[in-house]
Motif scaffolding. Structure first.
Motif, PDB file in Angstrom:
ATOM      1  N   CYS A 109       0.873  -1.175   0.106  1.00  0.00           N
ATOM      2  CA  CYS A 109      -0.029  -0.121   0.008  1.00  0.00           C
ATOM      3  C   CYS A 109       0.873   1.381  -0.129  1.00  0.00           C
ATOM      4  O   CYS A 109       2.082   1.230   0.176  1.00  0.00           O
ATOM      5  CB  CYS A 109      -0.991   0.083   1.183  1.00  0.00           C
ATOM      6  SG  CYS A 109      -0.166  -0.174   2.914  1.00  0.00           S
ATOM      7  N   SER A 127      -8.187   1.693  -3.279  1.00  0.00           N
ATOM      8  CA  SER A 127      -7.370   1.038  -4.191  1.00  0.00           C
ATOM      9  C   SER A 127      -6.788   2.040  -5.489  1.00  0.00           C
ATOM     10  O   SER A 127      -7.602   2.791  -5.650  1.00  0.00           O
ATOM     11  CB  SER A 127      -7.578  -0.369  -4.988  1.00  0.00           C
ATOM     12  OG  SER A 127      -8.962  -0.335  -5.591  1.00  0.00           O
ATOM     13  N   TRP A 148      -6.890  -6.750  -0.930  1.00  0.00           N
ATOM     14  CA  TRP A 148      -6.084  -6.837  -1.925  1.00  0.00           C
ATOM     15  C   TRP A 148      -6.396  -7.566  -3.100  1.00  0.00           C
ATOM     16  O   TRP A 148      -6.355  -7.104  -4.318  1.00  0.00           O
ATOM     17  CB  TRP A 148      -4.649  -7.085  -1.655  1.00  0.00           C
ATOM     18  CG  TRP A 148      -3.528  -6.765  -2.715  1.00  0.00           C
ATOM     19  CD1 TRP A 148      -2.584  -5.594  -2.710  1.00  0.00           C
ATOM     20  CD2 TRP A 148      -3.097  -7.545  -3.763  1.00  0.00           C
ATOM     21  NE1 TRP A 148      -1.885  -5.561  -3.713  1.00  0.00           N
ATOM     22  CE2 TRP A 148      -1.941  -6.771  -4.294  1.00  0.00           C
ATOM     23  CE3 TRP A 148      -3.398  -8.783  -4.226  1.00  0.00           C
ATOM     24  CZ2 TRP A 148      -1.440  -7.116  -5.555  1.00  0.00           C
ATOM     25  CZ3 TRP A 148      -2.599  -9.322  -5.262  1.00  0.00           C
ATOM     26  CH2 TRP A 148      -1.665  -8.540  -5.947  1.00  0.00           C
ATOM     27  N   ALA A 151      -9.418  -6.068  -4.821  1.00  0.00           N
ATOM     28  CA  ALA A 151      -8.889  -4.819  -5.605  1.00  0.00           C
ATOM     29  C   ALA A 151      -8.400  -5.175  -7.027  1.00  0.00           C
ATOM     30  O   ALA A 151      -8.543  -4.391  -7.937  1.00  0.00           O
ATOM     31  CB  ALA A 151      -8.099  -4.167  -4.610  1.00  0.00           C
ATOM     32  N   GLN A 152      -7.386  -6.180  -7.173  1.00  0.00           N
ATOM     33  CA  GLN A 152      -6.777  -6.686  -8.007  1.00  0.00           C
ATOM     34  C   GLN A 152      -7.790  -7.084  -9.019  1.00  0.00           C
ATOM     35  O   GLN A 152      -7.689  -6.592 -10.230  1.00  0.00           O
ATOM     36  CB  GLN A 152      -5.767  -7.801  -7.770  1.00  0.00           C
ATOM     37  CG  GLN A 152      -5.130  -8.305  -9.040  1.00  0.00           C
ATOM     38  CD  GLN A 152      -4.383  -9.418  -8.836  1.00  0.00           C
ATOM     39  OE1 GLN A 152      -4.950 -10.435  -8.192  1.00  0.00           O
ATOM     40  NE2 GLN A 152      -2.914  -9.738  -9.052  1.00  0.00           N
ATOM     41  N   LEU A 162      -4.147  -3.379 -10.989  1.00  0.00           N
ATOM     42  CA  LEU A 162      -3.649  -2.365  -9.969  1.00  0.00           C
ATOM     43  C   LEU A 162      -2.354  -1.540 -10.351  1.00  0.00           C
ATOM     44  O   LEU A 162      -1.460  -1.996 -11.241  1.00  0.00           O
ATOM     45  CB  LEU A 162      -3.309  -3.251  -8.465  1.00  0.00           C
ATOM     46  CG  LEU A 162      -4.414  -3.501  -7.467  1.00  0.00           C
ATOM     47  CD1 LEU A 162      -3.918  -4.648  -6.678  1.00  0.00           C
ATOM     48  CD2 LEU A 162      -4.990  -2.376  -7.029  1.00  0.00           C
ATOM     49  N   PRO A 188      -3.973   3.516   0.295  1.00  0.00           N
ATOM     50  CA  PRO A 188      -4.712   2.745  -0.663  1.00  0.00           C
ATOM     51  C   PRO A 188      -3.541   1.566  -1.263  1.00  0.00           C
ATOM     52  O   PRO A 188      -2.486   1.712  -1.313  1.00  0.00           O
ATOM     53  CB  PRO A 188      -4.846   3.607  -1.679  1.00  0.00           C
ATOM     54  CG  PRO A 188      -4.153   4.874  -1.282  1.00  0.00           C
ATOM     55  CD  PRO A 188      -3.665   4.839  -0.173  1.00  0.00           C
ATOM     56  N   TRP A 189      -4.324   0.505  -1.798  1.00  0.00           N
ATOM     57  CA  TRP A 189      -3.670  -0.622  -2.539  1.00  0.00           C
ATOM     58  C   TRP A 189      -2.911   0.123  -3.725  1.00  0.00           C
ATOM     59  O   TRP A 189      -3.479   0.645  -4.308  1.00  0.00           O
ATOM     60  CB  TRP A 189      -4.420  -1.704  -2.794  1.00  0.00           C
ATOM     61  CG  TRP A 189      -5.162  -2.646  -1.543  1.00  0.00           C
ATOM     62  CD1 TRP A 189      -6.547  -2.561  -1.469  1.00  0.00           C
ATOM     63  CD2 TRP A 189      -4.462  -3.073  -0.592  1.00  0.00           C
ATOM     64  NE1 TRP A 189      -6.515  -3.465  -0.312  1.00  0.00           N
ATOM     65  CE2 TRP A 189      -5.475  -3.700   0.255  1.00  0.00           C
ATOM     66  CE3 TRP A 189      -3.156  -3.248  -0.195  1.00  0.00           C
ATOM     67  CZ2 TRP A 189      -5.144  -4.251   1.484  1.00  0.00           C
ATOM     68  CZ3 TRP A 189      -2.778  -3.894   1.176  1.00  0.00           C
ATOM     69  CH2 TRP A 189      -3.674  -4.632   1.693  1.00  0.00           C
TER      70      TRP A 189
END
Length: 495
Positions: A109, A127, A148, A151-152, A162, A188-189
């Motif tokens: 992050c 993210s 994560w 989000a990816q 990402l 954020p990621w």
């Protein structure tokens, strides 16, 4: 201090690998080097069957306790892979001890100051997605919080991936466009992550963690993995000294191309495959138990039959190498071609049109090639050809080409098509001639004159100029005899 030195081979291993328990006290990195120098690598474990077998062999050699296996916390890398540029730029918040070696902190992050942190992958966060180099803006903040992995998936579905931050300019762009405007620090990621990796590069996802593992938090070094006598795994500082388990994979020689059956003249590519192993090494190749000089690559190209073997080159190791079983390379003969004279049959004469046919023992989808006196004849690709004598006399051969294997036949033996000259024919004709009583028909000059007249008449009727005429003598030595005729007024001689 090395308190014991022992290597135990476990030969009941499933497949073509063998475990070796080495009773030498070494750090994980030193154990890895020992395994690579003397065997294949630190042990990769694929399933519970291997766990049970390895437990027994560890107990048999008295190495109970904890032993290194080939698993360790991996390197940091980007979700959007870029090959060789993976590790050129890092912007960790080193003032705050980043990155830490603690297990579980395996996803990246970014702070509102543009510095990177390792974070727990399961925490829900905003993210930053990457939208491609030609998009405006290239980076997008997704405010909906996700772990994560989610989000990816979201970034890959809606954008590109990402965010990967591979240089200072990209880091500055993210700071300027997104981070500097945030009222608080949500971390954020970004697309940075690490995962547990096997020393040999294996993709095995099998894990057998003990309860609460992995949970290594205290060391300043990345954790590696030991297996306990129970078969369960713990993470531990890679600097600890432990006995360790290597494995030796029996190499396998495989045919890469073309696939069998193999035909005479084929260039065959062989590969020395070490199961599980993804590392790079030099190799030794053998043909009929003799080393093939100059061949150290994983793949070789051969044209000769024989028994081929390989093994990994070990340098100065005193341990005998594991050599593959021999692969017997055999070539099948190509189909044979023959030239057949269809018509006319020998002997051949001037003016003859000779028809030849190329016969090949197998298959029917050939494109034929024809050769005269060793040179290919352009534009003759049919199975049947016609030649005219004497201009096209010579030595004829043929062969065949096709798209499927075998791609070609052997070239046929030569067939001689030779001109034997003009056709020689003998024909006897009875001729009646009228002559006066005082003409001597046996006079050679008279006979010659008559032959000249007959020859002139034949030419006038279109006969070839090379027709030869001669008189045939009767048993009594004469050519002519008077013909008996009831009409006394007519006197005729015949021959």
């Amino acid at each position: 201090m090395e308190r014991g030195q022992m290597c135990q081979r476990h030969r009941d291993h499933v497949g073509v690998t063998t475990f070796h328990v080495v009773k030498k006290w070494k750090t994980w990195t030193a154990a890895q080097q020992h395994c690579r120098d003397n065997f294949t690598d630190l042990a990769t474990i694929d399933d519970m069957t291997e766990i049970e077998k390895l437990k027994r062999v560890i107990q048999d050699v008295g190495a109970e306790g904890r032993v290194w296996i080939g698993l360790r916390q991996g390197r940091w890398k980007w979700s959007l892979a870029d090959g060789e540029n993976e590790a050129e730029f890092w912007n960790w918040d080193t003032d705050r001890g980043q990155p830490t070696p603690r297990a579980g902190l395996d996803c990246g992050c970014i702070s509102n100051a543009g510095k990177w942190h390792d974070c727990y992958c399961s925490v829900l966060r905003q993210s930053i997605c990457y939208n491609g180099p030609n998009s405006t803006p290239p980076y997008v903040l997704v405010e909906e919080k996700k772990n994560w992995a989610d989000a990816q998936r979201y970034c890959r579905d809606k954008y590109t991936d990402l965010a990967s931050v591979r240089n200072q300019a990209a880091n500055d762009k993210i700071y300027t466009d997104i981070l500097s405007g945030l009222a608080y620090n949500p971390f954020p990621w970004i697309g940075l992550f690490r995962e547990w990796e096997w020393s040999d590069g294996s993709s095995s996802s099998f894990r057998n963690w003990a309860s609460g593992q992995p949970s290594y938090y205290s060391s300043s070094h990345s954790p590696c993995v030991v297996m306990r006598s129970s078969g369960l795994w713990n993470d531990e500082s890679c600097d600890s000294r432990r006995y360790f388990v290597c494995y030796e994979a029996l190499p396998v020689v495989e045919v890469v191309s073309p696939q069998p059956p193999l035909y005479s003249g084929d260039e065959v590519t062989l590969r020395c495959d070490i199961p599980r192993y993804a590392g790079q090494h030099q190799y030794v190749w053998l043909k009929d138990n003799n080393t093939v000089p100059g061949e150290t690559s994983q793949t070789i190209t051969i044209t000769l039959p024989g028994q081929y073997q390989c093994h990994r080159q070990r340098g100065g190791s005193s341990v005998a190498p594991y050599i593959s079983k021999p692969l017997d390379i055999k070539y099948q003969a190509l189909p044979n071609a023959t030239v057949e004279v269809v018509s006319p049959q020998s002997p051949f004469y001037s003016g003859d049109e000779v028809t030849l046919k190329c016969n090949i023992t197998q298959y029917t989808d050939w494109r034929y090639g024809w050769f005269k006196d060793g040179s290919q004849i352009p534009h003759k690709t049919g199975q049947i050809v016609t030649i005219t004598l004497p201009l096209e006399a010579g030595q004829y051969q043929c062969d065949g080409l096709r798209k499927a294997r075998p791609h070609q036949s052997y070239v046929s033996k030569s067939t001689t098509i030779a001109n034997q000259g003009h056709v020689k024919r003998t024909q006897m004709v009875r001729v009646e001639m009228e002559a006066s009583d005082d003409m001597d028909m046996e006079d050679p000059d008279v006979q010659k004159a008559f032959l000249q007249q007959i020859g002139d008449r034949l030419k006038a009727k279109g006969f070839r100029g090379d027709v030869k005429l001669s008189w045939m003598k009767q048993p009594d030595g004469k050519v002519f005899h008077k013909k008996k005729n009831d009409k006394k007024k007519e006197k005729r001689d015949e021959f």
